[in-house]
Scaffold this motif. Sequence first.
Motif, PDB file in Angstrom:
ATOM      1  N   MET A 180       0.819  -1.214   0.000  1.00 51.73           N
ATOM      2  CA  MET A 180       0.000   0.000   0.000  1.00 51.73           C
ATOM      3  C   MET A 180       0.850   1.259   0.000  1.00 51.73           C
ATOM      4  SD  MET A 180      -3.050  -1.102   2.573  1.00 51.73           S
ATOM      5  CE  MET A 180      -4.062   0.358   2.399  1.00 51.73           C
ATOM      6  N   ASN A 181       1.977   1.230   0.695  1.00 52.18           N
ATOM      7  CA  ASN A 181       2.796   2.436   0.834  1.00 52.18           C
ATOM      8  C   ASN A 181       3.793   2.598  -0.320  1.00 52.18           C
ATOM      9  OD1 ASN A 181       4.872   3.812   3.546  1.00 52.18           O
ATOM     10  ND2 ASN A 181       3.565   4.825   2.085  1.00 52.18           N
ATOM     11  N   GLY A 182       4.196   1.463  -0.927  1.00 49.26           N
ATOM     12  CA  GLY A 182       5.257   1.543  -1.939  1.00 49.26           C
ATOM     13  C   GLY A 182       4.801   1.291  -3.362  1.00 49.26           C
ATOM     14  N   GLY A 183       3.634   0.642  -3.531  1.00 50.07           N
ATOM     15  CA  GLY A 183       3.105   0.393  -4.874  1.00 50.07           C
ATOM     16  C   GLY A 183       3.513  -0.926  -5.495  1.00 50.07           C
ATOM     17  N   LYS A 184       4.307  -1.729  -4.777  1.00 53.77           N
ATOM     18  CA  LYS A 184       4.773  -2.977  -5.409  1.00 53.77           C
ATOM     19  C   LYS A 184       3.706  -4.064  -5.318  1.00 53.77           C
ATOM     20  CE  LYS A 184       8.524  -3.375  -2.993  1.00 53.77           C
ATOM     21  NZ  LYS A 184       9.839  -3.955  -2.906  1.00 53.77           N
ATOM     22  N   PRO A 185       3.642  -4.963  -6.304  1.00 56.30           N
ATOM     23  CA  PRO A 185       2.618  -6.005  -6.278  1.00 56.30           C
ATOM     24  C   PRO A 185       2.687  -6.844  -5.002  1.00 56.30           C
ATOM     25  CG  PRO A 185       3.739  -5.981  -8.388  1.00 56.30           C
ATOM     26  CD  PRO A 185       4.488  -5.042  -7.495  1.00 56.30           C
ATOM     27  N   ILE A 186       1.515  -7.235  -4.521  1.00 54.28           N
ATOM     28  CA  ILE A 186       1.443  -8.003  -3.278  1.00 54.28           C
ATOM     29  C   ILE A 186       2.201  -9.323  -3.409  1.00 54.28           C
ATOM     30  CG2 ILE A 186      -0.814  -9.042  -3.872  1.00 54.28           C
ATOM     31  CD1 ILE A 186       0.270  -8.016  -0.323  1.00 54.28           C
ATOM     32  N   LYS A 187       2.232  -9.902  -4.612  1.00 55.00           N
ATOM     33  CA  LYS A 187       2.935 -11.189  -4.704  1.00 55.00           C
ATOM     34  C   LYS A 187       4.428 -10.992  -4.480  1.00 55.00           C
ATOM     35  CE  LYS A 187       3.099 -11.571  -9.778  1.00 55.00           C
ATOM     36  NZ  LYS A 187       2.507 -12.240 -10.929  1.00 55.00           N
ATOM     37  N   GLU A 188       4.946  -9.786  -4.764  1.00 58.72           N
ATOM     38  CA  GLU A 188       6.357  -9.537  -4.480  1.00 58.72           C
ATOM     39  C   GLU A 188       6.607  -9.243  -3.008  1.00 58.72           C
ATOM     40  OE1 GLU A 188       7.814  -6.637  -7.251  1.00 58.72           O
ATOM     41  OE2 GLU A 188       7.331  -7.996  -8.893  1.00 58.72           O
ATOM     42  N   SER A 189       5.799  -8.371  -2.417  1.00 66.49           N
ATOM     43  CA  SER A 189       6.042  -8.077  -0.999  1.00 66.49           C
ATOM     44  C   SER A 189       5.810  -9.332  -0.155  1.00 66.49           C
ATOM     45  CB  SER A 189       5.199  -6.901  -0.509  1.00 66.49           C
ATOM     46  OG  SER A 189       3.904  -6.980  -0.992  1.00 66.49           O
ATOM     47  N   ARG A 190       4.816 -10.133  -0.546  1.00 69.77           N
ATOM     48  CA  ARG A 190       4.481 -11.355   0.202  1.00 69.77           C
ATOM     49  C   ARG A 190       5.535 -12.452   0.005  1.00 69.77           C
ATOM     50  NH1 ARG A 190      -0.252 -14.102  -2.671  1.00 69.77           N
ATOM     51  NH2 ARG A 190       1.536 -14.642  -3.943  1.00 69.77           N
ATOM     52  N   ASP A 191       6.019 -12.628  -1.236  1.00 66.78           N
ATOM     53  CA  ASP A 191       6.902 -13.769  -1.529  1.00 66.78           C
ATOM     54  C   ASP A 191       8.387 -13.404  -1.554  1.00 66.78           C
ATOM     55  OD1 ASP A 191       4.507 -15.057  -1.853  1.00 66.78           O
ATOM     56  OD2 ASP A 191       4.609 -15.159  -4.038  1.00 66.78           O
ATOM     57  N   VAL A 192       8.705 -12.128  -1.683  1.00 70.67           N
ATOM     58  CA  VAL A 192      10.112 -11.728  -1.788  1.00 70.67           C
ATOM     59  C   VAL A 192      10.531 -10.851  -0.602  1.00 70.67           C
ATOM     60  CG1 VAL A 192      11.877 -10.608  -3.223  1.00 70.67           C
ATOM     61  CG2 VAL A 192       9.984 -11.847  -4.325  1.00 70.67           C
ATOM     62  N   ASP A 193       9.955  -9.655  -0.514  1.00 65.46           N
ATOM     63  CA  ASP A 193      10.460  -8.668   0.458  1.00 65.46           C
ATOM     64  C   ASP A 193      10.400  -9.147   1.899  1.00 65.46           C
ATOM     65  OD1 ASP A 193       9.552  -7.227  -2.006  1.00 65.46           O
ATOM     66  OD2 ASP A 193      10.377  -5.512  -0.937  1.00 65.46           O
TER      67      ASP A 193
END
Length: 498
Positions: free
Chosen positions: A127-140
């Motif tokens: 929500m704050n950075g704009g990156k796809p949820i699949k990336e924040s969830r699976d990578v970050d």
Amino acid sequence: MTSQLETRDRLTPGAASSALAEWHYSPSLEATDHVKIQPRYNLFIGGKFVEPHSKRWFETINPATEETLSEMAEADAEDVDRAVKEARRAYEKTWRKIAPSERAKYIYRIARLIQEKSRGLAVAETMNGGKPIKESRDVDIPLAAAHFFYYAGWADKLEYAFPNRTVSPVGVAGQIIPWNFPLLMAAWKLAPALAAGNTVVLKPAETTSITSLMLAEIIQEADLPPGVVNIITGAGATGAALVNHAGVDKIAFTGSTEVGKRIQRSLAGTHKKLTLELGGKAPNIVFEDAPIDQAVEGIINGIYFNQGHVCCAGSRLFLQESILEPVVRKLRERIGTLRVGNPLDKNTDVGAINSRAQLEKIQELVESGTEEGAEIFQSSCSVPDRGFWFRPTFFTGVAASSRIAQEEIFGPVLSVLTFRTPEEAIEKANNTPYGLSAGVWTEKGSRILKMAQKLRAGVIWANTYNKFDPASPFGGYKESGFGREGGLHGLSPYVVLT
Ligand code: NAI
Ligand code: MG
């Protein structure tokens, strides 16, 4: 999940989808009601959330909707001074004195709490950075936890990391991070510093501070001694005040080359240690014997992943001349299938650009590419009306000296160039001021090794791209900076050896 798929009854006209059937996914939105984003965040100093001396707060938005999410405190020089003093006190009184195996337990606790709260952290990051949820969830978020786990393991084994030496911490570290991987960069910075016995003042980027403050809540819950980690928000002036504070022993910075150079100048002649991780313009080099479909996926992942907001993005594609035509054709088809839009949708491939300023920078550089005579190809997908968006784009016919071949765009924009021989590929690939990372695609193992020796880049991927692991060091050559993060090497900037 086939139940979510419906084929469109007709192909969208246009080159992008000429050969591939286009799939239409029903929306699959990640829930946000379980995420606790506070309406206002104060500074995390001395183990407590405190109002800023400045009595000023600034808004932070969702770049996909332009809606305000929260407001963050703006730390002034006095707040920085408070944070550095708390870090010094914690260093002298507790952190440098406790048994290293105890330090490890605190760091493990942070790692486990990140795992426990990973769902909320991933949604807040998106929500704050704009990156796809699949990336924040699976990578970050998993990688952030993995960094704390990894460095927790080193805390009581430093004499094995540096055999036959006496290992001491540096003291108080000031750490400044960018907006492209907010929680992950915080983890990269904090975990090795804490493991080696340092205390920290961390400043996240002004557009993406929310998950750093959520991490502050985690640090409080993990019961770290007050002042070991202090997290202060604000923009460039806050960062500069931290850099220039006399009580800081080490500065670690990740961000633009411009600010990195400024920091280096202001620290010249001081006792402070410095590491810089700056920009990149990575070459992704594909030889004619490479597995082409696999390479195309690697190229796509290398530049459109995270909207191209990646310092090691494979932003210059070097194709051996004989495969130019088929690879460009496949790239056109593939970018036409990338789904651009709501980052909270689990099917989204390319999310929102992080800020209006970054969008304008991308637009300006793309215009320069067309003006300088390169041929542009852009996905014809639709994008939402509000928010900051840029369609996946690539250029062919790019002159080696043009701005789009030399400057960091930091967006979903690829420049395609060609080469004939391995020697020519190396010469062209090394022809930028940067040297952070590179990719090599070939069936031939000996060629991979030869290329890896001659490419002036800190990280080189072979037949893959953008793979990260906490055990693997990361860092640059030339204007991409100096110092390493990750792995055993990542401990060095945080220790004094005698
Ligand atoms: P920036 O370098 O201005 O910001 C990075 C961090 O440094 C932020 O926390 C910011 O508040 C802080 N900062 C800014 N000025 C400072 C100063 N004078 N002293 C101390 N700290 C300061 O990067 P910006 O303006 O957000 O992005 C500009 C370009 O930099 C991007 O378009 C991209 O090309 C590159 N960049 C590279 C990154 C990387 O991972 N290597 C990350 C972010 C941006
Ligand atoms: Mg800046």
